[in-house]
Design an enzyme around this catalytic site. Structure first.
Site, short mmCIF file in Angstrom:
data_model
loop_
_atom_site.label_atom_id
_atom_site.label_comp_id
_atom_site.label_asym_id
_atom_site.label_seq_id
_atom_site.Cartn_x
_atom_site.Cartn_y
_atom_site.Cartn_z
N ASP A 46 0.85 -1.20 0.00
CA ASP A 46 0.00 0.00 0.00
C ASP A 46 0.89 1.25 0.00
OD1 ASP A 46 -3.20 0.35 1.02
OD2 ASP A 46 -1.88 2.12 1.13
N LEU A 66 0.32 6.86 -10.16
CA LEU A 66 -1.07 6.65 -10.59
C LEU A 66 -1.96 6.16 -9.45
CD1 LEU A 66 -0.36 4.54 -13.83
CD2 LEU A 66 -0.72 7.02 -13.72
N SER A 107 -6.09 15.43 -12.71
CA SER A 107 -7.36 15.24 -13.42
C SER A 107 -7.95 16.59 -13.82
CB SER A 107 -8.33 14.51 -12.49
OG SER A 107 -9.64 14.57 -13.00
N TYR A 132 -12.66 14.23 -4.74
CA TYR A 132 -11.62 13.67 -5.61
C TYR A 132 -10.83 14.81 -6.26
CZ TYR A 132 -9.81 11.69 -9.98
OH TYR A 132 -9.00 11.33 -11.02
N ARG A 170 -19.22 13.80 -24.82
CA ARG A 170 -18.26 14.69 -24.16
C ARG A 170 -16.82 14.28 -24.46
NH1 ARG A 170 -16.82 17.87 -19.69
NH2 ARG A 170 -15.11 17.00 -18.51
N1 LIG Z 1 -8.89 6.85 -16.06
C1 LIG Z 1 -9.12 8.16 -16.24
O1 LIG Z 1 -9.85 8.58 -17.16
C2 LIG Z 1 -8.44 9.14 -15.33
C3 LIG Z 1 -8.72 10.50 -15.52
C4 LIG Z 1 -8.10 11.43 -14.69
C5 LIG Z 1 -7.21 11.01 -13.74
N2 LIG Z 1 -6.95 9.67 -13.56
C6 LIG Z 1 -6.04 9.28 -12.49
O2 LIG Z 1 -5.09 8.35 -13.00
C7 LIG Z 1 -4.76 7.40 -11.99
C8 LIG Z 1 -4.97 5.99 -12.51
O3 LIG Z 1 -6.30 5.86 -12.95
P1 LIG Z 1 -6.89 4.46 -13.43
O4 LIG Z 1 -8.04 4.78 -14.29
O5 LIG Z 1 -5.79 3.60 -13.93
O6 LIG Z 1 -7.45 3.92 -12.05
P2 LIG Z 1 -7.52 2.38 -11.53
O7 LIG Z 1 -8.48 2.39 -10.39
O8 LIG Z 1 -7.74 1.46 -12.67
O9 LIG Z 1 -6.05 2.14 -10.97
C9 LIG Z 1 -5.63 2.65 -9.71
C10 LIG Z 1 -4.72 1.61 -9.09
O10 LIG Z 1 -4.25 2.15 -7.85
C11 LIG Z 1 -4.24 1.10 -6.91
N3 LIG Z 1 -4.37 1.69 -5.57
C12 LIG Z 1 -5.39 2.42 -5.09
N4 LIG Z 1 -5.15 2.76 -3.81
C13 LIG Z 1 -3.94 2.23 -3.50
C14 LIG Z 1 -3.15 2.24 -2.33
N5 LIG Z 1 -3.56 2.88 -1.21
N6 LIG Z 1 -1.95 1.60 -2.35
C15 LIG Z 1 -1.54 0.93 -3.46
N7 LIG Z 1 -2.25 0.89 -4.61
C16 LIG Z 1 -3.44 1.54 -4.61
C17 LIG Z 1 -5.43 0.21 -7.25
O11 LIG Z 1 -5.23 -1.10 -6.75
C18 LIG Z 1 -5.44 0.29 -8.77
O12 LIG Z 1 -4.73 -0.80 -9.35
C19 LIG Z 1 -5.63 7.73 -10.77
O13 LIG Z 1 -4.87 8.52 -9.87
C20 LIG Z 1 -6.74 8.56 -11.37
O14 LIG Z 1 -7.28 9.48 -10.41
C21 LIG Z 1 -7.55 8.74 -14.33
#
Ligand SMILES: NC(=O)c1ccc[n+]([C@@H]2O[C@H](COP(=O)([O-])OP(=O)(O)OC[C@H]3O[C@@H](n4cnc5c(N)ncnc54)[C@H](O)[C@@H]3O)[C@@H](O)[C@H]2O)c1
Length: 253
Positions: A46, A66, A107, A132, A170
């Site tokens: 974590d 990420l 984001s 968020y 969008r």
């Molecule tokens: N997907 C999008 O369109 C988008 C848009 C804007 C921002 N983001 C940002 O990009 C990042 C990745 O997004 P995603 O879509 O791949 O999300 P996702 O939920 O698929 O991946 C996030 C990963 O982080 C891990 N995680 C969460 N909390 C954790 C912790 N405390 N310790 C260890 N691991 C942890 C989860 O297990 C998961 O594998 C995020 O920070 C998200 O806010 C994504």
């Protein structure tokens, strides 16, 4: 030297796991979920755990951060642990390990309560549309602090809609394709002139309303355009919150 990806088991993580090695990056992965792939260099744990992060940062020169709760409806408790404490722990572990640069997944929701405008600047002032979004503003502020105070090179990516293909009307404006996600991360990991930057994480969408120049200045040259999917969607009414706000319908949820 390796590049560490936090949240590597997630959707964007899976994309970068495939794409960055093809551009010459050696990867170390961390996530609280194990990645069931043969031969990967990974630390399972974590990001709120300093020991996990200390092990993950060993021999690393850059971090793509990420990991976190990616939901605009995330509770305070959830963003507090993963996005607030976790992001602090990541920056602090990076500093402690002498990591040179951090790419932080922010984001559009950091500025979601901004009325849509043509070519919105990447450094549009913070107007979060959710807890968020608040947590992403906090991550950007931490990045600014670690850049100014400790000289870490930091890029904050205000990602729009990362999807294999645009999911709705969008996203014809906000889509970030998997290929462009890889190109953006690569540019931010290699740009020699990076000190601190806010950039939009979107593709070269014909209907885009976000200024891509700060990304281009770092060498991000997006190649995809959501327009090729435009026939699948009806146009958006300008009064529709998805059209009216940088954060879309999140401002009304
Ligand atoms: N997907 C999008 O369109 C988008 C848009 C804007 C921002 N983001 C940002 O990009 C990042 C990745 O997004 P995603 O879509 O791949 O999300 P996702 O939920 O698929 O991946 C996030 C990963 O982080 C891990 N995680 C969460 N909390 C954790 C912790 N405390 N310790 C260890 N691991 C942890 C989860 O297990 C998961 O594998 C995020 O920070 C998200 O806010 C994504």
């Amino acid at each position: 030297m390796a590049t560490l990806i936090t949240g590597a088991a997630g959707r964007i993580g899976a994309c970068l796991r495939r794409g960055l090695p093809e551009l010459g990056h050696r990867l170390r992965l961390t996530d609280r979920i194990p990645i069931e792939e043969h031969g990967v260099d990974q630390i399972v744990g974590d990001i709120t755990d300093p020991a996990t992060l200390a092990a993950a940062m060993e021999g690393v020169h850059a971090v793509v951060h990420l990991a976190g709760d990616p939901s605009t409806s995330a509770s305070f408790e959830s963003v507090l642990a993963a996005n607030i404490e976790g992001t602090y722990r990541v920056f602090e572990a990076a500093r402690s390990a002498g990591v040179e640069r951090v790419v932080f997944a922010s984001s559009n929701h950091a500025a979601g309560f901004t009325p849509r405008q043509e070519s919105a600047p990447a450094d549009t002032p913070a107007r979060p549309d959710s807890l968020y979004g608040v947590s992403k503003v906090y991550g950007e502020a931490l990045g600014r602090y670690y850049a100014d105070r400790y000289g870490i090179r930091v890029a904050c990516l205000r990602i729009g809609s990362f999807e294999p293909r645009p999911p709705d009307a969008r996203a014809l404006s906000t889509w970030l394709s998997p290929g462009d996600m890889v190109r953006l991360a690569h540019a931010c990991l290699t740009a020699p002139e990076l000190t601190y930057a806010l950039v939009w994480g979107v593709s070269a969408n014909t209907r885009g309303w976000l200024d891509l120049e700060p990304g281009r200045a770092l060498g991000y040259h997006p190649q995809d355009d959501a327009e090729v999917y435009a026939a699948e969607f009806a146009g958006l009414d300008p009064a529709d919150p998805d059209h009216a706000w940088l954060g879309g319908r999140t401002v009304e949820s």
